[in-house]
Scaffold this motif. Structure first.
Motif, short mmCIF file in Angstrom:
data_model
loop_
_atom_site.label_atom_id
_atom_site.label_comp_id
_atom_site.label_asym_id
_atom_site.label_seq_id
_atom_site.Cartn_x
_atom_site.Cartn_y
_atom_site.Cartn_z
N GLU C 234 59.71 65.85 41.14
CA GLU C 234 58.44 66.58 41.08
C GLU C 234 57.32 65.65 40.62
OE1 GLU C 234 59.50 69.75 38.41
OE2 GLU C 234 60.71 70.78 39.91
N ALA C 235 57.59 64.91 39.55
CA ALA C 235 56.56 64.00 39.02
C ALA C 235 56.18 62.95 40.05
CB ALA C 235 57.10 63.35 37.74
N ALA C 236 57.14 62.51 40.81
CA ALA C 236 56.86 61.46 41.80
C ALA C 236 56.07 61.99 42.99
CB ALA C 236 58.18 60.84 42.28
N LEU C 237 56.14 63.31 43.21
CA LEU C 237 55.41 63.87 44.35
C LEU C 237 53.97 64.22 43.98
CD1 LEU C 237 58.11 66.33 45.78
CD2 LEU C 237 57.20 64.31 46.95
N ILE C 238 53.80 64.63 42.74
CA ILE C 238 52.48 65.13 42.35
C ILE C 238 51.47 63.99 42.36
CG2 ILE C 238 51.14 66.12 40.43
CD1 ILE C 238 53.72 67.73 39.76
N GLY C 239 50.36 64.28 42.99
CA GLY C 239 49.29 63.30 43.08
C GLY C 239 49.42 62.39 44.28
N LYS C 240 50.46 62.56 45.04
CA LYS C 240 50.67 61.65 46.18
C LYS C 240 50.45 62.36 47.50
CE LYS C 240 53.12 58.05 44.14
NZ LYS C 240 53.87 58.72 43.10
N GLU C 241 50.13 61.56 48.50
CA GLU C 241 50.09 62.08 49.85
C GLU C 241 51.53 62.23 50.33
OE1 GLU C 241 46.81 59.69 51.87
OE2 GLU C 241 47.85 60.62 53.57
N LEU C 242 51.77 63.27 51.13
CA LEU C 242 53.15 63.50 51.57
C LEU C 242 53.46 62.71 52.84
CD1 LEU C 242 53.53 67.29 50.74
CD2 LEU C 242 54.52 65.34 49.54
N THR C 243 53.55 61.39 52.67
CA THR C 243 53.93 60.53 53.79
C THR C 243 55.44 60.36 53.78
OG1 THR C 243 53.82 58.57 52.41
CG2 THR C 243 51.80 59.22 53.56
N ASP C 244 55.95 59.84 54.93
CA ASP C 244 57.39 59.57 55.01
C ASP C 244 57.86 58.74 53.83
OD1 ASP C 244 58.31 59.27 58.56
OD2 ASP C 244 57.47 60.91 57.37
N GLU C 245 57.12 57.66 53.56
CA GLU C 245 57.56 56.73 52.51
C GLU C 245 57.54 57.41 51.15
OE1 GLU C 245 56.04 55.64 55.83
OE2 GLU C 245 54.39 55.47 54.38
N ASN C 246 56.47 58.13 50.85
CA ASN C 246 56.37 58.78 49.55
C ASN C 246 57.45 59.82 49.37
OD1 ASN C 246 54.22 57.20 48.85
ND2 ASN C 246 52.65 58.74 49.36
N ILE C 247 57.72 60.55 50.43
CA ILE C 247 58.77 61.57 50.35
C ILE C 247 60.12 60.91 50.13
CG2 ILE C 247 60.04 63.27 51.70
CD1 ILE C 247 57.34 64.10 52.94
N ALA C 248 60.40 59.86 50.91
CA ALA C 248 61.69 59.17 50.77
C ALA C 248 61.85 58.63 49.36
CB ALA C 248 61.81 58.07 51.81
N ALA C 249 60.79 58.01 48.86
CA ALA C 249 60.87 57.42 47.52
C ALA C 249 61.07 58.51 46.46
CB ALA C 249 59.60 56.63 47.25
N ALA C 250 60.34 59.59 46.60
CA ALA C 250 60.44 60.65 45.59
C ALA C 250 61.80 61.34 45.63
CB ALA C 250 59.32 61.67 45.80
N THR C 251 62.26 61.69 46.81
CA THR C 251 63.51 62.45 46.89
C THR C 251 64.71 61.62 46.42
OG1 THR C 251 63.70 61.89 49.24
CG2 THR C 251 62.79 64.05 48.71
N ALA C 252 64.62 60.31 46.60
CA ALA C 252 65.74 59.47 46.14
C ALA C 252 65.93 59.61 44.63
CB ALA C 252 65.48 58.02 46.52
N LEU C 253 64.88 59.98 43.93
CA LEU C 253 64.96 60.07 42.48
C LEU C 253 65.78 61.26 42.00
CD1 LEU C 253 61.22 59.21 41.72
CD2 LEU C 253 63.22 57.72 41.43
N ILE C 254 66.14 62.16 42.88
CA ILE C 254 66.93 63.33 42.47
C ILE C 254 68.23 62.90 41.79
CG2 ILE C 254 68.12 63.61 44.70
CD1 ILE C 254 66.99 66.49 42.41
N ASP C 255 68.71 61.74 42.19
CA ASP C 255 69.99 61.29 41.64
C ASP C 255 69.95 61.25 40.11
OD1 ASP C 255 72.11 58.79 41.11
OD2 ASP C 255 72.61 60.14 42.75
N GLY C 256 68.83 60.81 39.59
CA GLY C 256 68.70 60.72 38.14
C GLY C 256 68.61 62.08 37.46
#
Lengths: 154, 783, 294
Positions: C234-256
């Motif tokens: 959630e923190a990684a998505l907020i404030g960002k444009e929802l581009t492919d790269e941003n989404i990929a980077a943010a969703t990968a963080l779910i592991d933590g």
């Protein structure tokens, strides 16, 4: 416990154990053996009947839950022998082989078409998720349901 | 000449009762005074039974009796295995109906409770106290043969049930000389047949008559009567077995199970009807499993792509006991067909049948031939990669050229007829194979993974010549018989020894008779399933009912027709040679207005007012047909799949089945058989598989863990066909009940591997679940 | 296939049910019965008393008021998946309900029963958590108390088949905020082929203003004992444009955010499910925002 249930238009009053499953009540107490038992994990759909206007797995209902309800089993679909378009379509399109899953398939198909009179093939396939067949590979069942829907529309 | 009805996709005669809930399946049978049996099954894969205390169970509400192995021992003979191939050192181990001292698989029967209601019987099961001493167990057929593995039967050292070899040509030389050898280890995972109707038996013993009536969910009621008389000691003529409506079998209802003998025993003890019906989860344990091979396979070829040999070592799991037909499946029905549709000079099958602490294994749709087709087609795809050739062209160049009447293959059998290449071309043309390869290339550029699998198969079915049956250790014959009987009003009944359970022979056999006798298809009734009113027969399995049973039927019909013709000649006052038949009418050559219908002959024969000298009354005949050979249907299947490389999910995008079963009596029914078989084969490729843990506990114990194909999981398939008659069959027909399952597993499998080859994947064990595919991709990419 | 014996009582009010629950140890509530009855047939549940609340009308109904969608606990999955009100107010729930089981399961299974049962493989707990739902619970701790309390979905689920519901409490209603125009919500799941239960289920609600994500809620289920929020994502998505790269980077963080207790079974191991969490989240976001993806 005493229950009063209407099945295929006929009123019944019976004494049943709370743990008696509806499917056993229909098959053994009322002798309506057209509804089948195919699994014990509520998945296969062989036991599907219509209860108060909705299809249900009769193996996952207690007979006591059917108190005051109206139930239609496969025997009640064409009581005077005049087949429902769904039955006719299954016959025309080879929608059954051994016939064991067929009662559940027909009752399910009837509700599917009632809710969605012009279903796509995909919608029919999704709508049959709760009915397992091992003989037909489903293709002719899907064909039968689509044909029945068309017949009902015209 | 009116249109033949043979070849017409008419609606089935079976359907009216099935679509209205009017059919009687075994669990529907209700008899006055009927009690209910529940069987206590071992929770352990291997254990000694130290003691069983049934006292509390006997006192439970509604309980009529409780029996254990001590009660059946000496009263019921052991359950026999009816297929003991010779020359393979087979160990026909004892299989008691109820285990007495040792249980050998989770599911082995230990006791039976009979109660007034099924619910009460189930309650009482929990009150039986069994003192088990758990023993080590082994599940894998290969592991079971290793030194140190737990011994399951005293008489079978190393758990070897048999060692069977079928070899033809010189495989040693072929492999020594080979330019190229490809190998693989194939896991033919255990499958659960899961016919939708659970197994059931209703036994009704009447002491005063010394007769047993047994309703059984059987594919072969006469075999149940035959073997049942051996087990119970009741004389065969005093046993009536009724396979009333049966809800699917796929081989799993071939065996004569302990359960129906136990049910009979209960009825005999109590002198009242007793019903036993398996729950689905019980069936997972107690109904036979299919497949269960670990195969080490190899193929030799020249660098030009000519296949010269196939050689295998196969560990075939038999389970804890030898099931009725179990040993014949990985041997005769598998090792003899390694040529497939190809010209292969040498083949060798080295088959070890192995006991393991698992549910017994027997025939399951295809029975040995899916496994054979899989290894052939898998090896060919590996060979294509090795040689850098197109897998279809590699197949084409090895196909046996057209033959109409006999072709010997290396294993020593003789195929009947085959015309493989035109069907291959038809299917390739239909899918536009080149276009598919181009699309595959385009998708790969986008990082998407599409795969194509092409299978050419030929299989062996229409069991079979009885002489061969005897030679290969089958405990019965494989002929069929039929009685065709005209009633006085000109209607016909035919009585058959096979026992269809969804395959539609009430319709197709009526079609055969309609054409043979010129009668209306609605004026014919086919009677089957009840041993008291049908002639001896060997049942419905191995794609034999139409091939062997239909042939017997046609021959009986021809005898009837000839008798009617002679009677017509007599009544027309014409010379026998001058009377001709066409479309149900007999007429004097050249005078078509002087005719008699076959119905009139039926009446006249039955009233017998005016028969020619020496002619017996009645218009009926029986015929026994023992086929001179098996039949060999063939085909080409193509699968197109897409694999999601992120999650490993496989989607079937397109499937084309091209099959040749000779003349088709009812194309609609033929297609239905193909649909069903193909989907079951997909099940093995993608979703199904029995899992046991190291203690022989069945982890896939219900439909919640064992995923069966359901309608939402795949699209329609396309069906093509050619017609190449069998030269030796009176109707020219071949079987079609199993070809779908025989071809489709490897077709989808090869398509998936084809899709993933660029990612470094060369093979994956079935089922190809998303995780397994995902793991294979990770390994292939070296991560 | 055959349950053990039990007493059965049909009740016509929630308080009657609570009274019976309070006085009968081990008693179980029967609503649609599609979680309880299968367990009883396998004898994994053997309640001495079954209390049938299926006829209590006050527990039914779907309504929207003041930006809140209210669903009675006895509302079936079929009713939810066929409701235009739910479709308009919270499409994610409307769609997720359709993905449950099969038509017959949906005709009987209730949202309240599903949520109270808290099967880790169920869809609705994850969906309701990501939608910040509130559960109304009647009856509180103690045998005589008749209070009502509200618990948020974030706090309701405590473990595998575990919730904050006391032995004698009943879930009566679920409320969730109606989605705004600029909110996009989706639930994606990898379904078990045998049961359609979630092997991994991922829910997302994002608020998008001028192409930028201004708020996000993420929850996953199926692989964890209880549905689990993804605060790092959630923190990684907020404030960002929802581009492919941003989404990929943010969703990968779910592991933590997943923790160490990951469920696995013979179909799908914990390792695999863990890896799929990000994949399903990506699917969910792409579908929620209508972005094309490969």
């Amino acid at each position: 416990m005493n229950i009063q249930v209407t099945v295929n238009g006929k009123a019944h009053e019976k004494e049943v154990d709370p743990r008696l499953l509806l499917v056993h009540f229909l098959r053994d107490d009322l002798g309506l053996t057209g509804t089948k038992i195919g699994c014990d994990t509520s998945q296969c759909g062989a036991c599907v009947v219509k209860m108060d206007g909705k299809t249900v797995k009769s193996c996952t209902c207690l007979a006591v839950q059917a108190e005051g309800s109206e139930i239609t089993t496969i025997e009640g679909v064409a009581p005077d022998g005049e087949l429902d378009p769904v039955q006719e379509a299954f016959w025309d399109n080879h929608g059954l082989q051994c016939g064991y899953c067929t009662a559940g398939m027909i009752i399910t198909a009837m509700e599917l078409i009632e809710k969605n009179p012009d279903p796509s093939e995909e919608q029919v396939r999704q709508g049959l998720k709760g009915n397992i067949c091992r003989c037909t590979g489903y293709q002719n069942i899907v064909k039968s349901v689509l044909a029945a829907a068309e017949a009902k529309r015209s | 000449m009116t249109t033949r009805i043979f070849g017409s996709g008419i609606r089935r005669r079976e359907d009216p009762r099935l679509i209205t809930g009017g059919a009687t399946f075994t669990d529907d049978v209700q008899l006055p005074g009927m009690a209910h049996a529940a069987i206590l099954r071992s929770p352990h894969a291997h254990a000694k039974i130290n003691s069983i205390d049934t006292a509390a169970a006997s006192e439970a509400p509604g309980v009529v009796a409780v029996y254990t192995g001590a009660d059946t021992d000496g009263v019921l003979n052991p359950i026999p295995c009816a297929w003991l191939p010779p020359d393979c050192d087979i160990k026909a181990v004892a299989h008691p109906a109820i285990a007495k001292d040792v249980v050998r698989y989770q599911g082995d029967a230990v006791a039976v409770v009979v109660a007034e209601t099924r619910y009460q019987a189930e309650d009482a099961l929990e009150l039986i106290n069994v003192d088990y001493e758990v023993l080590p167990s082994v599940v894998s057929p290969e592991a079971a043969m290793q030194p140190g593995a737990p011994q399951i039967h005293e008489d079978a050292p190393n758990n070897q049930a048999f060692h069977w070899i079928a070899a033809g040509g010189d495989t040693d030389a072929a492999f020594a000389d080979a330019d190229v050898i490809v190998k693989d280890t194939i896991l033919q995972q255990r499958l659960i047949p899961n016919a939708m109707e659970p197994r059931s038996a209703v036994a009704n013993w009447t002491r005063s008559m010394g007769e047993l009536t047994l309703w059984s969910t059987s594919q072969n009621p006469h075999i149940v009567r035959f073997l049942g008389s051996l087990v119970t000691g009741i004389p065969e003529h005093k046993i009536r077995v009724i396979a009333t409506e049966v809800g699917g079998g796929f081989g799993s209802k071939i065996p004569m199970y302990a359960d129906e003998m136990i049910t009979s025993f209960c009825s005999m003890q109590l002198n009242r009807p007793v019903k036993w019906t398996a729950t689905r989860s019980e069936g997972f344990l107690a109904t036979i499993h299919g497949r269960d091979h670990i195969e080490h396979v190899e193929m030799a070829a020249t660098r030009e792509g000519k296949i010269t040999a196939i050689r295998t070592v196969v560990y075939a799991g038999m389970g804890a006991y030898l099931s009725t037909a179990g040993p014949g499946v990985p041997t005769i029905l598998h090792g003899l067909i390694y040529s497939g549709p190809y010209d292969i000079g040498a083949t060798r099958a080295d088959i070890y049948g192995v006991f393991s602490n698992t549910t017994p294994v027997d025939a399951y749709r295809g029975a040995g031939r899916p496994e054979a087709t899989f290894l052939i087609e898998r090896l060919i795809d590996l060979l294509a990669v090795e040689l850098g050739t197109d897998p279809v062209e590699l197949r084409r160049k090895n196909l046996i050229p057209k033959f109409e009447d006999g072709h010997d293959v290396a294993s020593g059998i003789t195929y009947d007829s085959g015309d493989y290449e035109p069907l291959l071309n038809m299917v390739l043309g239909h899918v536009d194979y080149q276009a598919l390869r181009q699309e595959q290339a385009r998708m790969r550029e986008r990082g998407a993974y599409m795969g194509i699998g092409v299978t050419c198969y030929a299989e062996i079915c229409g069991l079979g010549p009885s002489q061969v049956a005897g030679a290969v250790g089958f405990g019965g014959g494989l002929w069929e018989s039929a009685i065709v009987r005209f009633h006085p009003t000109g209607k016909v009944n035919a009585y058959i020894g096979t026992a269809p359970h969804g395959q539609g022979e009430e319709t197709t056999f009526a079609q055969i008779l309609a054409d043979e006798l010129g009668v209306d298809v609605d004026d014919v009734g086919i009677i089957h399933g009840d041993t008291s009113n049908t002639p001896m027969g060997w049942g419905t399995y191995g794609s034999r009912t139409t091939v062997v049973g239909g042939a017997a039927l046609a021959l009986a019909a021809r005898k009837v027709k000839e008798k009617a013709r002679l009677l017509a000649a007599h009544l027309l006052e014409a010379a026998e040679a001058d009377v001709e038949y066409e479309d149900g009418k007999f007429f004097v050559k050249g005078s078509p207005d002087q005719s008699k219908t076959i119905q009139e002959m039926a009446t006249m024969a039955n009233v017998a007012w005016n028969l020619p000298e020496g002619m017996e009354p009645g218009l009926e005949a029986s015929a026994f047909y023992d086929p001179p050979n098996f039949v060999y249907p063939f085909g080409t299947h193509v699968a197109v799949v897409e694999v999601d490389k992120d999650n490993g999910n496989v989607v079937i995008k397109r499937y084309v089945a091209g099959d040749d079963c000779g003349p088709q009596i009812n194309p609609m029914i033929v297609e239905g058989q193909i649909h069903g078989g193909v989907v079951q084969g997909w099940g093995q490729a993608l979703w199904e598989g029995v899992v046991y843990d190291d203690n022989g506990q069945l982890l896939t114990g219900s439909m919640t863990d064992y995923a069966l194909p359901r309608a939402h999981m795949f699209p329609d398939m396309e069906i093509l066909s050619t017609v190449t008659p069998s030269p030796h069959n009176p109707l020219g027909v071949k079987g079609i009940g199993e070809t779908g399952a025989i071809a489709s597993t490897v077709t989808v499998y090869n398509a998936v591997i084809d899709a993933l080859r660029p990612l470094g994947v060369t093979g994956i064990d079935m089922p190809l679940t998303p995780e397994k595919v995902w793991q294979a991709i990770r390994q292939g990419q070296g991560s | 296939m055959f349950a053990t014996e039990f007493e059965y009582q049909k009740v016509s009010s929630v308080s009657e049910a609570i009274q019976l629950l309070s006085n009968n140890e081990g008693a179980k509530i029967l609503a649609g019965g599609h979680s309880l009855i299968p367990l009883m047939k396998l004898r994994l549940a053997q309640p001495p008393l079954v209390i049938d609340i299926g006829g209590i009308d006050e527990l039914k109904g779907i309504s929207v008021e003041n930006g809140t969608l209210r669903i009675g606990a006895l509302t079936t999955h079929a009713e939810i998946s066929e409701s235009h009100v739910v479709q308009d107010a919270a499409g994610i729930l409307w769609e997720a309900a359709y993905g449950i089981g099969d038509p017959q399961v949906r005709n009987r299974g209730t949202i309240g029963g599903n949520v109270a049962h808290a099967d880790p493989a169920s869809d609705l707990p994850t969906v309701l958590m990501v939608m910040d739902a509130k559960f109304t619970i009647q009856g509180r701790g103690g045998i005589t108390s008749r209070g009502t309390r509200t618990v948020s979905a974030d706090d309701f689920f405590t473990g595998s088949f575990e919730t904050v519901l006391a032995e004698n409490e009943i879930l009566t209603a679920i409320e969730l905020p109606v989605l705004a125009e600029n909110q996009h919500a989706e639930y994606a799941k990898m379904a078990h082929p045998a049961t359609s239960f979630a092997v991994v289920g991922a829910g997302i609600v994002v608020t998008v203003v001028n192409n930028v994500c201004t708020a996000a809620r993420v929850a996953v289920g199926g692989l964890t004992p209880k549905p689990t929020r993804g605060p790092t994502v959630e923190a990684a998505l907020i404030g960002k444009e929802l581009t492919d790269e941003n989404i990929a980077a943010a969703t990968a963080l779910i592991d933590g955010d997943l923790g160490t207790d990951i469920l696995g079974d013979i179909f799908a191991s914990a390792e695999y499910r863990r890896a799929m969490a990000a994949i399903e989240l990506k699917h969910a976001i792409f579908h929620a925002t209508g972005l094309a993806h490969h």
